[in-house]
Enzyme design. Structure first.
Site, mmCIF file in Angstrom:
data_model
loop_
_atom_site.group_PDB
_atom_site.id
_atom_site.type_symbol
_atom_site.label_atom_id
_atom_site.label_comp_id
_atom_site.label_asym_id
_atom_site.label_seq_id
_atom_site.Cartn_x
_atom_site.Cartn_y
_atom_site.Cartn_z
ATOM 1 C CE LYS A 153 -3.877 2.043 2.603
ATOM 2 N NZ LYS A 153 -4.802 1.904 3.741
ATOM 3 C CB SER A 186 -8.124 3.827 2.779
ATOM 4 O OG SER A 186 -7.313 3.149 3.715
ATOM 5 C CB SER A 200 -8.561 0.867 5.525
ATOM 6 O OG SER A 200 -9.317 2.035 5.356
HETATM 7 N N1 GLN Z 1 -13.454 4.346 6.089
HETATM 8 C C1 GLN Z 1 -12.836 4.765 7.303
HETATM 9 C C2 GLN Z 1 -12.430 6.222 7.216
HETATM 10 O O1 GLN Z 1 -12.679 6.789 6.219
HETATM 11 C C3 GLN Z 1 -11.658 3.885 7.647
HETATM 12 C C4 GLN Z 1 -10.426 4.216 6.898
HETATM 13 C C5 GLN Z 1 -9.235 3.389 7.314
HETATM 14 O O2 GLN Z 1 -9.357 2.365 7.981
HETATM 15 N N2 GLN Z 1 -8.063 3.856 6.936
HETATM 16 O O3 GLN Z 1 -11.870 6.769 8.100
#
Ligand code: GLN
Length: 492
Positions: A79, A154, A178
């Protein structure tokens, strides 16, 4: 061989050890697939072909001399939130589009030391804020199961690369879901470890008390191999925990599903917005686990309604603090011709950050400001403790807790959900981060549109072995994790 990408990680390691193919052949095979297929999926932000082939040659040398480690020569995608020395680390943001890290994140250093071959860096929501990967400066990644849908977020690049067989395994990070939600949207297995199990050093910070890296792959077995490599204490991360690391691969059959007590939170299956197909597939998977000998036990998680508001207060608060370092001075994007230092800060940040990141910085700054701090931030921290206690109480009576990973399957690209609609989609994943617990997503079937559905199992602290083992045994008795999207079936 044209179908090297169909091998599991274990099969890959065996093929490499017995010289059925070399790491160079395997790496070139993935690079060819990326060249042929990734313009449709758009999962990679940076492909590091040259470096990958050099790493593959070094791996082949070790394999020949009999000094290779278990994963030597196996390709991986990272990532683009993990710092990679000499290779751009963008975090999906214009702010870091020109950022080349002078050092490797510990997770990256560990995969390198283990002989894994880095194919490149994959797309993500900007600074990991989002659930679709659409907020990336580099544009939306496509879901390999249906290119008109998002791969989740994400870590949407990580889920898409594995689901399209453009890498056999990938790293992801999970601050509020995410790893689990994109794994769910792409039909993969993804593990969010206990907070402190995997080092955060060199992982670009979003919300430091919630962030945790972990593996994304097709199966629990594949995830276990990567966990063996990346887990462990790191003196460079003060929140990483000095605790012995399990051998996750050796433990894959260590937990018995027979007699396992699986908690079913009554609040979770009546959530408004829970898709009927998702509910049905998750219930079928639980029935399967019951057939394998598990007992389903109702549990109470009374704080469910507080998950979204609590997370969306604490995460932005920490983000606003973490992101204050991007000021146009030391590194990252700098606006043109600043008139003075304030203009430099203002324009670098307004031009360098996208809309969702700016929204979170504003919310977070507001919540932390004098006069509101006690009313919002301190209160959210108290609620966070209650959420944790809710889980600990449930774990007095059950071994793991089951839930969907997300209330729906993958959204359409461009669906343009309002921020609150999008935040509500995180209902099943956020509490795990607030409590610091480990949790895993396993693919358990498809909805009417052939989009994958995921089951989430939440464990008590340090139960990664147990979670991987339960999912491994489920996967020995089912074949959802072996299903491939049409684009992954394409030979080149
Ligand atoms: N969807 C969640 C957010 O927007 C989690 C994102 C994540 O785990 N990085 O914060």
């Amino acid at each position: 061989m044209t179908d090297l990408h169909r091998l599991s990680i274990r099969e890959m390691t065996e093929g490499l050890k017995t010289a059925q193919f070399s790491s160079r052949e395997l790496t070139q095979h993935y690079l060819d697939r990326i060249a042929k297929i990734d313009d449709r999926v758009q999962s990679y932000v940076t492909v590091t072909a040259e470096q990958a082939l050099a790493q593959a040659d070094a791996a082949d040398h070790l394999l020949k001399s009999g000094t290779a480690g278990i994963l030597t020569g196996v390709p991986i995608a990272h990532k683009d939130i993990f710092c990679t020395q000499g290779i751009r680390t963008s975090a999906g943001s214009k702010m870091l589009d020109n950022f080349i890290s002078p050092y490797d994140a510990t997770v990256v250093a560990k995969t390198k030391a283990a002989g894994l071959v880095t194919l490149g860096k994959v797309n993500m929501d900007e600074f990991a804020m989002g659930s679709t990967s659409e907020s990336s400066f580099y544009g939306a990644t496509k879901n390999p199961w249906n290119l008109e849908h998002v791969p989740g977020g994400s870590s949407g690049g990580s889920s898409a690369v594995v689901a399209a067989d453009l890498a056999p395994i990938a790293t992801g990070t999970d601050t509020g879901g995410s790893i689990r939600q994109p794994a769910s949207f792409c039909g993969l297995t993804g593990l969010k470890p206990t907070y402190g199990r995997v080092s955060r050093f060199g992982m670009i910070a979003f919300a430091s008390s919630l962030d945790q890296g972990g593996p994304m792959a097709r199966s629990a077995e594949d995830c276990a191999y990567l966990m063996n490599t990346i887990a462990g204490h790191d003196a460079k991360d003060s929140t990483s925990v000095e605790k012995e690391v399990d051998d996750y691969v050796a433990n894959l059959n260590a937990t018995s599903v027979k007699g396992l007590r699986i908690g079913i939170p009554k609040q979770y299956f009546n959530v408004q917005g829970l898709d009927a197909d998702v509910k049905a597939r998750v219930e079928e998977s639980l029935k399967k686990l019951e057939d394998m000998g598990a007992a389903l036990v109702e549990v109470d998680l009374n704080m469910t309604e507080a998950y979204v508001p609590t997370y969306y207060l604490i995460a932005p608060a920490e983000a606003s603090s973490n992101l204050s370092r991007y000021d146009g001075v030391r590194y990252g994007y700098r606006c043109e011709n600043p008139t003075d230092i304030l203009d430099l800060y203002k324009r670098s940040r307004s031009e360098g950050f996208g809309a969702e990141v700016q929204r979170r910085i504003l919310i977070g700054t507001y919540a932390l400001s004098a006069g509101y701090y006690d009313a919002y931030y301190v209160k959210a921290q108290k609620v966070r403790r209650l959420i944790q206690q809710d889980f600990l109480k449930a774990f007095e009576n059950v071994d793991v807790i089951a839930a969907p990973s997300a209330p729906t399957t993958a959204y359409k690209i461009g669906a343009n959900l309002s921020p609150t609609e999008m935040y509500l989609g995180d209902i099943y994943t956020l509490a795990v981060n607030l409590a610091g617990l480990p949790a895993i997503n396993a693919p358990v079937g498809f909805d009417a549109n052939q989009l994958p559905v995921g089951l989430q199992l939440i464990g008590n602290y340090w139960s990664e072995s147990q979670l991987l083992s339960i999912v491994h045994q489920y996967q020995q008795n089912t074949d959802w994790h072996t299903k491939r999207a049409a684009i992954a079936e394409e030979n080149i």
